[in-house]
Design an enzyme around this catalytic site. Structure first.
Site, PDB file in Angstrom:
ATOM      1  N   SER A 147      28.057  30.338  84.726  1.00  0.00           N
ATOM      2  CA  SER A 147      28.187  30.175  86.189  1.00  0.00           C
ATOM      3  C   SER A 147      28.631  31.032  87.297  1.00  0.00           C
ATOM      4  O   SER A 147      29.001  32.046  86.228  1.00  0.00           O
ATOM      5  CB  SER A 147      29.551  28.657  86.567  1.00  0.00           C
ATOM      6  OG  SER A 147      30.081  28.740  87.621  1.00  0.00           O
ATOM      7  N   TYR A 160      38.362  25.701  84.263  1.00  0.00           N
ATOM      8  CA  TYR A 160      36.533  26.441  84.254  1.00  0.00           C
ATOM      9  C   TYR A 160      36.798  27.511  84.712  1.00  0.00           C
ATOM     10  O   TYR A 160      35.650  28.057  83.937  1.00  0.00           O
ATOM     11  CB  TYR A 160      36.721  25.521  85.970  1.00  0.00           C
ATOM     12  CG  TYR A 160      34.392  25.478  85.748  1.00  0.00           C
ATOM     13  CD1 TYR A 160      33.609  24.701  85.068  1.00  0.00           C
ATOM     14  CD2 TYR A 160      34.034  26.498  86.618  1.00  0.00           C
ATOM     15  CE1 TYR A 160      32.531  24.548  85.369  1.00  0.00           C
ATOM     16  CE2 TYR A 160      32.562  26.479  86.791  1.00  0.00           C
ATOM     17  CZ  TYR A 160      31.778  25.512  85.908  1.00  0.00           C
ATOM     18  OH  TYR A 160      30.347  25.882  85.932  1.00  0.00           O
TER      19      TYR A 160
END
Length: 268
Positions: A147, A160
């Protein structure tokens, strides 16, 4: 002397391919000539749709459900799919989950779920895949979907960001250690992509305005899949240990670029 590894199996396994980036990656790799194994979780209809699209390209397809909160045993699915397809040349660790909760409110159970799916899962799946590739002696490719938050933090995304940052560094260590086996390891770091995870399933990203992103819109899952397919190809044999942002320039304006309310920053 360095050895040539040009005959890795034309078989790719993609985790979490029942929708979104995983589905787009599986279909794109099939279009590039790979037989496809993929995993799914909780969405049998989505898995059926992916399998239908893959088979529509004329390639073989095998699918299996995998729950990455049930490690280490769940990763055995990688070996099962490898056996069913007769080899393994490419692993794409795409399966993931998100969490938007302030740091002080994240429970231990939430923390462990995100870390298990987003970091422990790729670790265990990659071990199994790399062992099969090493035994075959023909090299291979491992591609980890991270990401932009591998590189930049975001408020409310402690678990995350920790998982994706860890996966980015894990990719670099794997690249160092597996290069002698002809196995390249790279990360692909998407920004905001129109997928079910971002609440934008079936949304045309060209109809969405993102003032803070230089390209001005979210991405399409197929744009991520195009980079995955490049990294899976023989043409990328000299690329390893890299992280490829596919973010429309989001990292250039900061990790909260997608939330900027206007285009005024463009004026300087």
């Amino acid at each position: 002397m360095p050895q040539r590894y040009e005959n890795y199996d034309r078989v790719a396994i993609v985790t979490g391919a029942d929708s979104g980036i995983g589905k787009a990656g599986a279909v794109a790799l099939a279009g590039a000539g790979f037989d496809i194994g993929f995993t799914w979780y909780g969405d049998p209809d989505g898995a059926d749709r992916t399998a239908t699209e893959v088979r529509g390209t004329g390639r073989r397809c095998e699918a299996a459900e995998m729950d990455l909160t049930r490690l280490p045993g769940a990763a055995a699915v990688i070996d099962e799919l490898t056996d069913r397809l007769g080899g393994l040349g490419v692993l794409v660790n795409n399966a993931g989950t998100g969490l938007a909760t302030p740091f002080l409110d994240v429970t231990w159970e939430q923390w462990r779920e995100v870390l298990s799916v987003n970091l422990d899962g790729p670790f265990r799946c990659s071990q199994r895949a790399a062992r099969r590739m090493r035994t075959a002696g023909r090299g291979g490719r491992i591609i980890n979907i991270t990401s932009v938050h591998e590189h930049a933090p975001r408020v409310g995304s402690s678990a995350y960001c920790a998982a994706k940052g860890g996966l980015g560094l894990l990719s670099e260590v794997m690249a160092q250690e597996l290069a002698a086996d002809g196995i390249t390891v790279n990360a692909v770091a998407p920004g905001e992509i129109a997928t079910p995870m971002t609440g934008q399933e079936d949304v045309d990203p060209f109809t969405e305005d993102r003032p803070g992103v230089p390209v001005g819109r979210p991405g399409d899952a197929r744009e991520v899949a195009a980079v995955v397919t490049l990294l899976a190809s023989p043409a990328a044999a000299y690329v390893t240990g890299a992280s490829w942002p596919v973010d429309g320039g989001m990292l250039l304006t900061g990790p909260h670029a997608a939330a900027l309310p206007s285009h005024s920053w463009r004026a300087g």
